[in-house]
Design a protein around this motif. Structure first.
Motif: not given
Length: 439
Positions: A310-312, A318-319, A325-326
């Motif tokens: 839930t972070d940036s 790996l993302a 943008a929630n």
């Protein structure tokens, strides 16, 4: 259609390793003096090779630097480890990080550095093996005698597996467990090169956490598990038959080709001992079973770890791409992975399908073991999970849901034919639903 790289890698991984490990039998050590040196091509060490320091309590999986005066060579061992990672020398980063743990055993940077270095080191070793495979061309006709080039490759594979991949895997397992138990703290570093076939494939950076840790576990355990199983078996065949396979076409055709090849290898009268376990290696098979099962389940753990963040995501290796943008993953949002780029649409669904198949197979391998993922329930492998792969390409499910294989039963009370029988059982089922093309 050509099979995408992630699935192709999983499908042909065993076959590629088999090409390297081809042999009449994977050998035993004829060194009777138990001096710690193998006098022949044995894959098994005479004694406790990996803990070679008898005067302390530290397990020297990779290097002695962590428990002798060499630690004095590092003014800042954490920075030294980072520098080695950025220089593309992960095997030298490990002893530096181990020295840091002597000063502070709770250093999350050191634990993560060792985990990451171990994963990168194994990746590079597998890359070098792939180079040897792609360059292999002995021109040897199928016969009962041993092809000397093939035998050389098999010996190299045994050395790489036991002497390099296995101890690196032990490091990854140990330190990734510490990270799990301590909340998976992040590790920050920029520009770590990933090498494939001696060329930079990607630069990694900058935030490594739970998802990246599980990716290291996948690499360590899958290759350690498969390698340990393969060097424990008699894998005598003609390598050219494997290397000449062309894994292209529609998905059912690719699966049918792999099944046909496995069936031929299992039933070749010239090589009747193919895939039989060397009786001196039963313990290695039992250990490798656990590594392989956990590695396969770790793939889906890594996928779920990406989804759960839930972070940036901007700095994560790996993302997911947070399109709305929630601060949370939503179905359909792409994944971003080094060297693979943006995975979206069918490619993303392919990743999810492979992860689910791997998780089902991994749980079945671990069933009724000390690492059973669900001890209260039976976990046979649902062969129908392969439908997940078909569905990604719009192909209707072919395998009924009730078709299962009790994989764990083949690892219990191991016999020389156990792995061979398991492979033949899977092949016999898949031949029904993916028949070979007419000649």
């Amino acid at each position: 259609m050509k099979l995408s790289a992630p699935v192709l890698a999983i499908f042909i991984l065993t076959l590629l390793c088999a090409a390297l490990c081809s042999c009449q039998g994977c050998g035993d050590d004829d060194d009777d003096d138990n001096d710690g040196a193998d006098d022949d091509d044995s894959a098994a060490p005479d004694d406790d090779t990996f803990d070679d320091d008898a005067d302390d309590d530290v397990d020297d999986d990779v290097d002695d630097d962590a428990d002798d005066d060499n630690c004095d060579d590092y003014e800042d061992p954490i920075q030294a480890g980072r520098d080695y990672l950025k220089a593309g020398i992960p095997e030298l980063a490990v002893p530096a990080f181990e020295c840091a743990l002597l000063d502070d055993e709770s250093s999350s940077d050191a634990h993560y550095g060792i985990t990451l270095a171990g994963g990168l080191h194994i990746w590079e070793l597998v890359s070098l093996i792939s180079v040897m495979i792609s360059d292999y061309d002995s021109g040897h006709d199928p016969a009962k005698d041993i092809d000397p080039v093939r035998e050389m490759l098999r010996q190299i594979a045994a050395v790489v597996t036991e002497g390099l991949i296995h101890p690196s895997g032990e490091n990854v397992r140990e330190h990734s467990m510490w990270l799990t138990e301590n909340g998976d703290p992040a590790f920050m570093i920029e520009d770590i090169p990933v090498l494939w076939e001696l060329r930079p494939l990607a630069l990694l950076g900058s935030e490594f956490d739970a998802a990246e840790k599980e990716a290291c576990v996948v690499l360590a355990n899958v290759f350690d598990g498969i390698g340990g199983i393969l060097i424990s078996m008699k894998i005598d065949t003609n390598i050219a038959r494997i290397l000449d396979m062309n894994f292209t076409g529609e998905i059912p055709e690719i699966i049918a080709s792999i099944v046909e090849l496995l069936d031929e290898l299992l039933n070749d009268p010239v090589y009747p001992d193919m895939f039989k376990i060397d009786e001196d290696y039963m313990d290695r098979i039992a250990e490798s079973r656990l590594h392989l099962g956990d590695g396969l389940t770790a793939l889906n753990r890594a996928v779920e770890a990406i989804k759960s963040e839930t972070d940036s995501q901007e700095d994560d290796v790996l993302a997911y791409v947070d399109q709305n943008a929630n601060g949370a993953y939503d179905d359909g949002e792409p994944f971003d992975a080094p060297s693979l780029g943006l995975l979206e649409g069918q490619d993303l669904e392919l990743l999810f399908a492979v992860a689910l198949i791997a998780e089902d197979l991994g749980a079945s391998i671990l069933d009724r073991s000390e690492m059973d993922v669900d001890p209260a329930n039976a976990n046979p492998f649902h062969v129908s999970s392969i439908n997940e792969l078909l569905n990604v390409y719009g192909i209707p499910s072919l395998i009924p849901d009730f078709i299962t294989v009790d994989v764990a039963s083949y690892f219990e009370n191991l016999e020389p034919d156990s792995i061979r029988d398991l492979l033949q059982s899977l092949v016999d089922i898949l031949k029904i639903y993916f028949p070979a093309a007419a000649a």
